[in-house]
Design an enzyme around this catalytic site. Structure first.
Site, PDB file in Angstrom:
ATOM      1  N   ARG A  41       0.533  -1.606   0.073  1.00 30.27           N
ATOM      2  CA  ARG A  41      -0.155   0.401  -0.192  1.00 30.27           C
ATOM      3  C   ARG A  41       0.849   1.464  -0.151  1.00 30.27           C
ATOM      4  NH1 ARG A  41      -3.725   3.110   3.823  1.00 30.27           N
ATOM      5  NH2 ARG A  41      -5.410   3.569   2.682  1.00 30.27           N
ATOM      6  N   ILE A  67      -7.406   7.368  -1.067  1.00 29.19           N
ATOM      7  CA  ILE A  67      -6.779   5.834  -1.286  1.00 29.19           C
ATOM      8  C   ILE A  67      -8.214   6.071   0.196  1.00 29.19           C
ATOM      9  CG2 ILE A  67      -4.959   6.452   0.118  1.00 29.19           C
ATOM     10  CD1 ILE A  67      -3.981   3.686  -0.577  1.00 29.19           C
ATOM     11  N   SER A  68      -8.563   4.405  -0.104  1.00 29.41           N
ATOM     12  CA  SER A  68      -9.724   3.915   0.453  1.00 29.41           C
ATOM     13  C   SER A  68      -9.641   3.406   1.987  1.00 29.41           C
ATOM     14  CB  SER A  68     -10.907   3.072  -0.040  1.00 29.41           C
ATOM     15  OG  SER A  68     -11.509   3.720  -1.104  1.00 29.41           O
ATOM     16  N   GLN A  69      -9.656   3.643   2.823  1.00 29.38           N
ATOM     17  CA  GLN A  69      -9.784   2.743   4.206  1.00 29.38           C
ATOM     18  C   GLN A  69      -9.145   1.269   4.068  1.00 29.38           C
ATOM     19  OE1 GLN A  69     -12.111   2.986   6.919  1.00 29.38           O
ATOM     20  NE2 GLN A  69     -11.131   2.049   8.699  1.00 29.38           N
TER      21      GLN A  69
END
Length: 218
Positions: A41, A67-69
């Site tokens: 990530r 950027i999504s959790q």
């Protein structure tokens, strides 16, 4: 944005801790957790912010997007029940993190992004770290009809309604996962296509996504 593609013990250890955090939060699909543990990530962050990469939080990536959790990524992915070889349409490429999780699970991914800045960045970054989805620039609310039907469709932005165009592009027996609501909060909805014009909807937990912008959305 400055990219540096290195992965050391610090980052590897942080991914293992993230996997345990997600497991404790209720993510049970071991294949999804394995993918979270494998996709780096921090490669989607400017090196300045690497210390934020493995926290279970969303983070700004430019062009008004995030950027999504990780929990949200794992939650949506788990609902898709990805099988190796599944043809998946992803609405909202963003930085490509969710894309890589799908690819790691063996899906063939068609991903579309409306923000040109994000599209160009992601189309550069992903091949450089070994991931090769089919990239498209355009209005994701319309899907990518020329490559339909899809076994699975995932929408990574909040929609006011479920776009009919996406339902039409879903294969019979397929699954659509989409957050539906207003611009402040949405309910995660799973749609099962059980016949040519027959659908079953399951309404799940509340989330907050950036809005899905396009002809068939906001």
């Amino acid at each position: 944005m400055a990219y540096k593609f290195t992965d050391n013990y610090k980052e590897q250890g942080a991914r293992k801790k993230l996997v345990e955090v997600l497991r404790k939060k209720g993510i049970a699909d071991e294949k999804v957790l394995e993918a979270i543990g494998q996709v780096k990530r921090h490669f989607f962050f400017d090196e300045t912010f690497w210390n934020q990469a493995y926290k279970d939080i969303a983070f700004p990536i430019g062009a008004g997007q995030t950027i999504s959790q990780p929990y949200t990524v794992a939650y949506q992915t788990e609902l898709l029940h990805i099988q190796k070889g599944d043809k998946v349409l992803e609405i909202g490429t963003g930085c490509g993190y969710q894309t890589c999780i799908l690819l790691k699970l063996g899906a063939v991914v068609y991903t579309i992004e409306r923000q040109e800045q994000l599209y160009e960045r992601t189309a550069y970054v992903l091949p450089n770290i070994g991931y090769k989805p089919h990239f498209f620039l355009g209005d994701g609310s319309k899907g990518i009809p020329e490559h339909a039907p899809y076994n699975k469709i995932i929408v990574t932005a909040g929609a006011p309604v479920i776009p009919e165009t996406l339902l039409q592009q879903l294969a019979i027996g397929g699954i659509l996962v989409i957050p539906v609501g207003d611009e402040k909060s949405q309910k995660m909805v799973t749609v099962l296509k059980v016949g040519e014009y027959d659908y079953e909807e399951i309404v799940l937990d509340t989330f907050r996504f950036v809005p899905l912008v396009g002809d068939k959305a906001w």
